[in-house]
Scaffold this motif. Structure first.
Motif, PDB file in Angstrom:
ATOM      1  N   LEU A   1     -28.829 -26.946   7.927  1.00 14.92           N
ATOM      2  CA  LEU A   1     -30.034 -26.367   8.519  1.00 14.92           C
ATOM      3  C   LEU A   1     -30.889 -27.392   9.252  1.00 14.92           C
ATOM      4  O   LEU A   1     -31.831 -27.005   9.948  1.00 14.92           O
ATOM      5  N   ARG A   2     -30.571 -28.679   9.063  1.00 17.23           N
ATOM      6  CA  ARG A   2     -31.369 -29.757   9.652  1.00 17.23           C
ATOM      7  C   ARG A   2     -32.836 -29.583   9.289  1.00 17.23           C
ATOM      8  O   ARG A   2     -33.732 -29.698  10.128  1.00 17.23           O
ATOM      9  N   ASN A   3     -33.051 -29.300   8.017  1.00 22.76           N
ATOM     10  CA  ASN A   3     -34.397 -29.040   7.499  1.00 22.76           C
ATOM     11  C   ASN A   3     -34.579 -29.853   6.228  1.00 22.76           C
ATOM     12  O   ASN A   3     -33.828 -29.669   5.268  1.00 22.76           O
ATOM     13  N   PRO A   4     -35.561 -30.760   6.181  1.00 25.12           N
ATOM     14  CA  PRO A   4     -35.726 -31.605   4.994  1.00 25.12           C
ATOM     15  C   PRO A   4     -36.181 -30.848   3.755  1.00 25.12           C
ATOM     16  O   PRO A   4     -36.088 -31.368   2.643  1.00 25.12           O
ATOM     17  N   LEU A   5     -36.678 -29.617   3.918  1.00 29.88           N
ATOM     18  CA  LEU A   5     -37.114 -28.822   2.777  1.00 29.88           C
ATOM     19  C   LEU A   5     -36.027 -27.892   2.256  1.00 29.88           C
ATOM     20  O   LEU A   5     -36.265 -27.137   1.309  1.00 29.88           O
TER      21      LEU A   5
ATOM     22  N   LEU B   1     -30.481 -18.004  10.291  1.00 29.16           N
ATOM     23  CA  LEU B   1     -29.790 -18.105   9.006  1.00 29.16           C
ATOM     24  C   LEU B   1     -30.782 -18.363   7.890  1.00 29.16           C
ATOM     25  O   LEU B   1     -30.719 -17.742   6.820  1.00 29.16           O
ATOM     26  N   LEU B   2     -31.718 -19.272   8.125  1.00 27.61           N
ATOM     27  CA  LEU B   2     -32.724 -19.593   7.119  1.00 27.61           C
ATOM     28  C   LEU B   2     -33.612 -18.395   6.821  1.00 27.61           C
ATOM     29  O   LEU B   2     -33.877 -18.067   5.656  1.00 27.61           O
ATOM     30  N   LEU B   3     -34.077 -17.710   7.869  1.00 27.45           N
ATOM     31  CA  LEU B   3     -34.948 -16.552   7.669  1.00 27.45           C
ATOM     32  C   LEU B   3     -34.216 -15.420   6.948  1.00 27.45           C
ATOM     33  O   LEU B   3     -34.791 -14.746   6.092  1.00 27.45           O
ATOM     34  N   THR B   4     -32.951 -15.214   7.290  1.00 27.79           N
ATOM     35  CA  THR B   4     -32.178 -14.172   6.619  1.00 27.79           C
ATOM     36  C   THR B   4     -32.027 -14.485   5.138  1.00 27.79           C
ATOM     37  O   THR B   4     -32.175 -13.601   4.275  1.00 27.79           O
TER      38      THR B   4
ATOM     39  N   ALA C   1     -25.616 -33.550  12.019  1.00 30.35           N
ATOM     40  CA  ALA C   1     -26.966 -33.686  11.498  1.00 30.35           C
ATOM     41  C   ALA C   1     -27.864 -34.519  12.401  1.00 30.35           C
ATOM     42  O   ALA C   1     -29.063 -34.260  12.504  1.00 30.35           O
ATOM     43  N   LEU C   2     -27.270 -35.510  13.094  1.00 27.02           N
ATOM     44  CA  LEU C   2     -28.086 -36.432  13.893  1.00 27.02           C
ATOM     45  C   LEU C   2     -28.119 -36.083  15.373  1.00 27.02           C
ATOM     46  O   LEU C   2     -29.123 -36.320  16.049  1.00 27.02           O
ATOM     47  N   TYR C   3     -27.026 -35.532  15.890  1.00 27.65           N
ATOM     48  CA  TYR C   3     -26.940 -35.240  17.322  1.00 27.65           C
ATOM     49  C   TYR C   3     -26.459 -33.806  17.504  1.00 27.65           C
ATOM     50  O   TYR C   3     -25.393 -33.548  18.066  1.00 27.65           O
ATOM     51  N   ALA C   4     -27.264 -32.872  17.003  1.00 27.91           N
ATOM     52  CA  ALA C   4     -26.813 -31.482  16.943  1.00 27.91           C
ATOM     53  C   ALA C   4     -26.470 -30.923  18.320  1.00 27.91           C
ATOM     54  O   ALA C   4     -25.447 -30.252  18.497  1.00 27.91           O
ATOM     55  N   GLU C   5     -27.322 -31.185  19.318  1.00 29.02           N
ATOM     56  CA  GLU C   5     -27.103 -30.599  20.630  1.00 29.02           C
ATOM     57  C   GLU C   5     -25.853 -31.141  21.307  1.00 29.02           C
ATOM     58  O   GLU C   5     -25.252 -30.452  22.136  1.00 29.02           O
ATOM     59  N   ASP C   6     -25.468 -32.374  20.978  1.00 30.61           N
ATOM     60  CA  ASP C   6     -24.322 -33.002  21.641  1.00 30.61           C
ATOM     61  C   ASP C   6     -23.099 -33.080  20.732  1.00 30.61           C
ATOM     62  O   ASP C   6     -22.112 -33.734  21.089  1.00 30.61           O
TER      63      ASP C   6
ATOM     64  N   VAL D   1     -17.350 -26.870  10.913  1.00 33.81           N
ATOM     65  CA  VAL D   1     -18.163 -27.722  10.047  1.00 33.81           C
ATOM     66  C   VAL D   1     -19.293 -26.919   9.423  1.00 33.81           C
ATOM     67  O   VAL D   1     -19.556 -27.005   8.218  1.00 33.81           O
ATOM     68  N   ARG D   2     -19.975 -26.098  10.229  1.00 32.01           N
ATOM     69  CA  ARG D   2     -21.099 -25.332   9.708  1.00 32.01           C
ATOM     70  C   ARG D   2     -20.637 -24.293   8.683  1.00 32.01           C
ATOM     71  O   ARG D   2     -21.288 -24.092   7.660  1.00 32.01           O
ATOM     72  N   LYS D   3     -19.530 -23.636   8.962  1.00 29.33           N
ATOM     73  CA  LYS D   3     -19.026 -22.650   7.992  1.00 29.33           C
ATOM     74  C   LYS D   3     -18.584 -23.337   6.710  1.00 29.33           C
ATOM     75  O   LYS D   3     -18.792 -22.805   5.605  1.00 29.33           O
ATOM     76  N   SER D   4     -17.984 -24.515   6.818  1.00 35.27           N
ATOM     77  CA  SER D   4     -17.566 -25.251   5.621  1.00 35.27           C
ATOM     78  C   SER D   4     -18.779 -25.674   4.791  1.00 35.27           C
ATOM     79  O   SER D   4     -18.755 -25.581   3.553  1.00 35.27           O
ATOM     80  N   LEU D   5     -19.825 -26.143   5.457  1.00 36.09           N
ATOM     81  CA  LEU D   5     -21.041 -26.527   4.745  1.00 36.09           C
ATOM     82  C   LEU D   5     -21.654 -25.328   4.024  1.00 36.09           C
ATOM     83  O   LEU D   5     -22.085 -25.421   2.871  1.00 36.09           O
TER      84      LEU D   5
END
Length: 326
Positions: free
Chosen positions: A77-81, A145-148, A214-219, A230-234
């Motif tokens: 989620l690239r969210n520290p919380l 995804l987070l809101l859902t 996590a560090l270069y999401a857009e690229d 990767v996202r589905k595995s996480l």
């Protein structure tokens, strides 16, 4: 670093086996363990070690699973919380476990119901957000995804409140202890061990891709990362870890939030080191918290979830403002 942490974890496990309302002398530890291995636990020390060892190993397994799930969820989620409970998986487990407690089911039925509820919510969330999981993490897919997940958690919370309001008085104490997190009846089951080892092995092989995501999401896609995979595995890995941990010990808070941050502040953000480190530190942290829960007001036992929060809040605030000040 990993070897040192592994050694400290073993010392933590041994110390937790010795500590309790009835202390155990470490001088007779080898003979007691030999009795346990031979299956002839006749002395008081061997019986105490046998009872404590199951609980201590369950605590280490649960804490390691929650911490690893926390690292994976924060990377996803690239969210520290973000923590293992943010997507509502623990809410589904709570509904299943409390419903079985309300119906008077056996302990194994409660664990099975909790695991089933957690997996059911995770599958439903995956079905709702399957398109968003295929997008790169910088899109609004992570937000949706987070809101859902938050909405599903609120729905499960409403069901939990309903169950608590209509439950008989004799069941309320057990329900509250389960919601806060309690390791009194926990045990190290084979499914949780397999899930932890398999998820850790798979995610470690993908650690470089997780770093890029996590560090270069857009690229990340341009750098050769299969973002959807990767996202589905996480997501799937963290959901399974959370389901196993919650079904075994209830909703123990703060482990999946504080441990990843402490490891990241101390060792950096390289997931090749962060993933195994968080697993070891999370397991040791929960073992120490459970030991305190057993001895602070012995022979009365405190819910370990309250102890983790009482330890985690000041430690996290201290580390956060010290880190920001530097």
């Amino acid at each position: 670093m990993l070897v040192v942490l592994a050694g400290l974890s073993i010392l933590c496990l041994l110390g937790a086996c010795l500590a309790g309302s009835e202390s155990v002398n470490w001088h007779i530890l080898p003979s007691a363990f030999f009795e346990m291995i031979q299956g002839e636990s006749v002395s008081l020390t061997a019986i105490l070690l046998s009872l404590r060892l199951h609980r201590v190993l369950a605590a280490f397994l649960t804490g390691g699973s929650l911490a690893l799930a926390g690292v994976m969820m924060q990377a996803l989620l690239r969210n520290p919380l973000a923590d293992p409970y943010v997507l509502g998986v623990s809410g589904g487990a709570s509904v299943g476990a409390l419903l079985m407690l309300f119906l008077g089911g056996a302990a194994w039925m409660m664990d099975a119901a909790a695991f089933t509820g957690a997996v059911a919510v995770a599958v439903f969330l995956y079905w709702l957000a399957r398109k968003e999981l295929g997008q790169y993490a910088g899109s609004d897919g992570g937000t949706r995804l987070l809101l859902t997940g938050v909405i599903l958690a609120f729905g499960c919370g409403a069901l939990v409140t309903l169950l608590l309001s209509i439950a008989p008085d004799g069941s309320l104490r057990g329900m509250v202890f389960w919601l806060v997190g309690d390791l009194e009846g926990a045990s190290m089951n084979g499914l949780s061990v397999v899930v932890l080892l398999v998820v850790l092995a798979i995610i470690l092989k993908m650690a470089r891709s997780v770093n890029l995501l996590a560090l270069y999401a857009e690229d990340a896609a341009a750098l050769g990362v299969n973002v959807a995979w990767v996202r589905k595995s996480l997501f799937i890995g963290s959901a399974l870890l959370t389901a196993c941990a919650v079904s075994n010990a209830g909703s123990i808070g703060f482990v999946g939030l504080i441990v990843p941050h402490l490891c990241r502040m101390a060792l950096g953000s390289d997931h090749r080191l962060l993933l195994p480190t968080a697993t070891l530190v999370g397991g040791s942290f929960l073992v120490l918290a459970d030991t305190l829960a057993r001895i602070l007001m012995a022979p009365q036992q405190l819910p370990v979830g309250a102890v983790t929060a009482l330890i985690g809040v000041p430690v996290f605030l201290f580390q956060l403002y010290r880190f920001r000040g530097n």
